[in-house]
Design a protein around this motif. Structure first.
Motif, PDB file in Angstrom:
ATOM      1  N   ASN A 208       0.821  -1.220   0.000  1.00  0.00           N
ATOM      2  CA  ASN A 208       0.000   0.000   0.000  1.00  0.00           C
ATOM      3  C   ASN A 208       0.856   1.273   0.000  1.00  0.00           C
ATOM      4  N   GLY A 209       1.902   1.248  -0.803  1.00  0.00           N
ATOM      5  CA  GLY A 209       2.727   2.434  -0.965  1.00  0.00           C
ATOM      6  C   GLY A 209       3.831   2.603   0.054  1.00  0.00           C
ATOM      7  N   SER A 210       3.848   1.774   1.090  1.00  0.00           N
ATOM      8  CA  SER A 210       4.900   1.886   2.104  1.00  0.00           C
ATOM      9  C   SER A 210       5.860   0.708   1.972  1.00  0.00           C
TER      10      SER A 210
END
Length: 227
Positions: free
Chosen positions: A167-169
């Motif tokens: 999730n983008g992290s």
């Protein structure tokens, strides 16, 4: 003259497989290794399945310190002691592992081979073990030791294998076990997740909150349970 033979690895594996190691108990050995002495506060257990819902791969990840042992200075000696089938070392009272067998017994009971990416101090390693191959080698020469293949790897390879995006992290794990050749008598994935969840709550109920410990269970890369 009587010819001496060293102990049979095949015999030890047969005994271990008859030692009441359930699937959940086997997985708990890996979790235990992550917490004590791994000092992890995040453990991820990922099950990957075939179309018929049977499990073909189990991946166990943690964000701890890797492998360490104050009794040894050499990195290879630390790994050899950790991956030895039996070893003599002081256990913490909280440690749920038994007899220096720990995750080795767990792997014997649920898979035919495993791969591990980990670190010792500043060095990075790949460990590969095939129980079937090791038994064949030991059958041919009982004097050969029972040790998986240990290879030092570069930082780029290690980081590629232990870092993932969610999730983008970016999440960095320090130790990853990939278990393959999963034994056929393990239940279907949904049954396993339910039993695993109950086992984690029962076994680690005193560690989850005090140690700020998170144990995730994923099925085919989708989060199913968080404890």
């Amino acid at each position: 003259m009587t010819k001496f033979h060293g102990p049979s690895l095949r015999g030890i594996i047969n005994i271990t497989q008859k030692s009441n190691y359930t699937f959940t108990r086997s997985i708990n050995e890996f979790i235990d290794n992550s917490i004590y002495p791994g000092q992890s506060n995040i453990v991820s257990i990922e099950l990957n399945t075939r179309d018929d819902n049977s499990i073909y791969e189990i991946i166990i990840k943690d964000n701890g310190v890797g492998f360490s042992n104050n009794a040894y200075e050499n990195e290879n000696e630390i790994l050899e002691e950790a991956f030895r089938i039996t070893s003599e070392r002081k256990r913490d009272n909280e440690d749920h592992s038994e007899n220096g067998m720990g995750f080795k017994s767990g792997s014997i009971n649920i898979c035919g081979k495993y791969t591990c990416y980990t670190k010792v101090k500043s060095k990075k390693y790949l460990i590969h073990n095939d129980w079937h191959k090791m038994m064949r080698i030991n059958d041919e020469n009982r004097l050969l030791g029972w040790m998986p293949e240990i290879t030092e790897i570069d930082n780029e390879t290690y980081n590629h294998k232990t870092t993932e995006n969610d999730n983008g992290s970016s999440i960095h794990y320090t130790t990853i076990f990939k278990l393959e050749d999963i034994v056929s008598n393990i239940s279907k994935s949904e049954d396993v997740i339910s039993k695993l969840r109950d086992s984690i709550i029962t076994t680690y109920k005193y560690e989850l909150e005090p140690l700020n410990l998170t144990i995730n269970i994923k099925l085919n890369n989708k989060l199913k349970e968080t404890k």
